[in-house]
Design a protein around this motif. Structure first.
Motif, short mmCIF file in Angstrom:
data_model
loop_
_atom_site.label_atom_id
_atom_site.label_comp_id
_atom_site.label_asym_id
_atom_site.label_seq_id
_atom_site.Cartn_x
_atom_site.Cartn_y
_atom_site.Cartn_z
N ASP A 126 59.49 81.47 72.07
CA ASP A 126 60.70 80.94 72.69
C ASP A 126 60.82 79.44 72.47
N PRO A 127 62.05 78.90 72.56
CA PRO A 127 62.28 77.48 72.27
C PRO A 127 61.46 76.51 73.12
N ALA A 128 61.24 76.86 74.40
CA ALA A 128 60.45 75.97 75.26
C ALA A 128 59.01 75.86 74.76
N HIS B 9 52.07 66.04 68.19
CA HIS B 9 52.17 64.57 68.16
C HIS B 9 51.09 63.92 69.02
N GLU C 246 55.28 71.20 69.54
CA GLU C 246 55.58 69.94 68.86
C GLU C 246 55.03 68.75 69.65
N ARG C 247 55.16 68.80 70.97
CA ARG C 247 54.61 67.71 71.81
C ARG C 247 53.10 67.62 71.63
N LEU D 208 58.02 76.34 71.63
CA LEU D 208 58.05 75.58 70.37
C LEU D 208 58.12 74.08 70.64
N LYS D 209 58.89 73.70 71.65
CA LYS D 209 58.99 72.29 72.01
C LYS D 209 57.65 71.76 72.50
N GLU D 210 56.93 72.58 73.28
CA GLU D 210 55.61 72.17 73.77
C GLU D 210 54.61 72.07 72.62
N ARG E 19 61.72 67.40 59.84
CA ARG E 19 62.01 68.81 60.09
C ARG E 19 60.73 69.63 59.97
N THR E 20 60.74 70.78 60.61
CA THR E 20 59.53 71.62 60.63
C THR E 20 59.79 73.03 60.13
N THR E 21 61.03 73.35 59.73
CA THR E 21 61.36 74.69 59.27
C THR E 21 61.98 74.62 57.87
#
Length: 495
Positions: free
Chosen positions: A209-211, A221, A217-218, A213-215, A287-289
């Protein structure tokens, strides 16, 4: 300037003899690397493209005044040492499965009881998951602890909570001075518990899920910043119930780097080399995709047919000797192409099924219901046959070829496989299953007679879904011609 390569595996000379000015076939030991570094008057050494052994040597190389390019040896050691790595994750706020450094068998058993089984035994500085194991009981944990102690030596062994039914995720990335330049996320078809080198990867992720995927990426980094990474790195994470936890981070290139490079159309290693060998700041890709609308699937290849007696089953220790990758418009399309590219023959009609007792539940039934709907005939070992029958899935029971259970006049598993009457074997069990020797014998029979073998539940599920999507129908004849695929070259996707 000239480039010198040290390679301890002559088998790979065909891929690298023209990639450098001088190639040494020598053992990867500190003494030999120091000799070559001195005689060639090298300015720096890159350790992040040689697998596990150079990472193991990095700290000693730094102490010997060698200039290790990219991420510092101290930080490499922090990532490799399970105890130091887990401490760092706790300190900077990166979530991870609950863990404890092993000091005694009694403490490990007490910890496993506290967090509840299963647990993962994780030595430090090991190659391809050696001595890493998932324990589902006190008996299994006690057995695995002995193996881990032998392999890990004086390095700490960490026991951590193993998250069942979690979706494992791979991140391939390049950073410069702690700043991420390039990264991409792959999702495993298999749930956590299969080594990432043996896993079937999908890029971009298909069910995360998008949430989450965002985590991810965090975390990517934050990991680059915390370890002050310059060069390539790879992470394995696990996602379940909205939570993302880190399993490990390797400060080196992974086996999936070529796959990630092909999917994104960007050379990860070229970017990593520039980051390590240049003081000039590089610009992040942003970008990552993939730019193109496709799904890439990487499938492992094995050499079990050439390894007499080897057990063709998957776990946290890597067994594959290669991989293939294919693109497709959907994950099912790409998955089926990848399987066929490994040499797998699509089954004509008869499928043998054996399921370990621990895995017999409602979640596994749709796979077999789908196969029967496609026209496949299911054959099953005795206890699996009873389970399928109880749940309304048609099947034919086969007997083990031993004196206790062999029904006179009936076909045994050995006979029907050797005759070529089984076209696919689905075998889901581990080394602590209730009939360990019989299950091993079935896996070996499949490999020795060239019958396709799937030993992972999620791969079997994806296979059934892919066959349905492709319009496969089991008629007893070769099914390949009935599966409509549209293979395209890499150049057609990235002209």
């Amino acid at each position: 300037k000239k480039a010198v390569m040290v390679n301890y595996n002559p088998e790979t000379v065909s891929t690298d003899y023209d990639e450098c000015d001088r190639l040494y076939f020598e053992e990867l030991s500190l003494e030999r690397v120091l000799d070559i570094y001195e005689v060639e008057k090298c300015d720096q050494a890159i350790v992040s493209v040689g697998g596990q052994i150079p990472n193991t040597l990095a700290l000693e190389m730094g102490e010997a005044d060698m200039n290790v390019a990219g991420t510092t040896p101290t930080m490499i050691d922090t990532a490799e040492d399970r105890n130091k790595f887990s401490d760092m994750c706790d300190r900077v706020g990166i979530d991870q499965p609950e863990w404890r450094m092993l000091t005694s068998t009694e403490d490990a058993l007490a910890f496993a009881e506290k967090v509840s089984y299963p647990v993962l035994v994780r030595p430090s500085y090991v190659l391809s998951g050696a001595a890493m194991n998932v324990a589902y009981s006190e008996e299994e944990l006690t057995s695995y602890l002995g193996d881990a102690a032998e392999v890990s030596g004086d390095k700490p062994v960490v026991v951590s909570k193993f998250i069942e039914d979690g979706r494992e995720i791979d991140v391939d990335a390049v950073a410069q001075k702690g700043k991420v330049l390039l990264s991409t996320i792959s999702e495993h078809v298999e749930n956590a518990g299969v080594h990432s080198g043996d896993a079937t990867l999908m890029l971009p992720p298909q069910t995360i899920d998008p949430a989450a995927l965002k985590e991810i990426e965090r975390i990517t980094h934050l990991m680059a910043e915390s370890l002050e990474i310059t060069g390539p790195f790879n992470m394995q994470l696990i996602a379940k119930d909205g939570e993302v936890k880190v399993i490990e981070c390797n400060l080196r290139a992974s086996r999936s780097f070529p796959f990630s490079s092909k999917c994104l159309g960007v050379n990860f290693i070229e970017t990593a080399t520039k980051a390590m060998c240049s003081d000039e700041p590089l610009e992040p890709l942003g970008r990552t995709t993939p730019e193109k609308d496709f799904v890439g699937v990487k499938a492992p290849m094995f050499s079990f047919q050439r390894l007499k007696g080897a057990d063709p089953s998957l776990g946290v220790e890597m067994a594959s000797t290669g991989e293939v990758a294919c693109f497709g418009e959907t994950r099912h399309d790409a998955f089926l192409k990848a399987l066929m590219s490994t040499g797998m023959k699509l089954p004509r009609s008869n499928v043998l099924v054996s399921i370990q007792e621990r895995l017999r539940n409602d979640k596994i039934l749709p796979t077999f219901q789908m196969l029967t709907e496609l026209g496949y005939n299911l054959y099953a070992t005795p206890s699996t046959a009873a389970f399928l029958t109880e749940n309304g899935v048609a099947n034919t029971q086969l007997d083990y070829p031993d004196k206790e259970n062999y029904a006179v006049g009936a076909d045994s598993i050995e006979e029907i496989i050797s005759r070529g009457d089984i076209h696919l074997v689905l075998m889901f069990s581990n080394q602590f299953s209730e009939r360990i020797l019989a299950n091993y014998a079935i896996r070996r029979l499949a490999v020795d007679y060239g019958v396709p073998l799937i030993t992972n539940v999620q791969v079997a599920q994806m296979f059934a879904e892919a066959m349905k999507e492709a319009g496969a129908v089991a008629t007893g004849e070769a099914v390949n011609s009935k599966v409509v695929l549209d293979p395209r070259s890499l150049q057609e996707w990235y002209p």
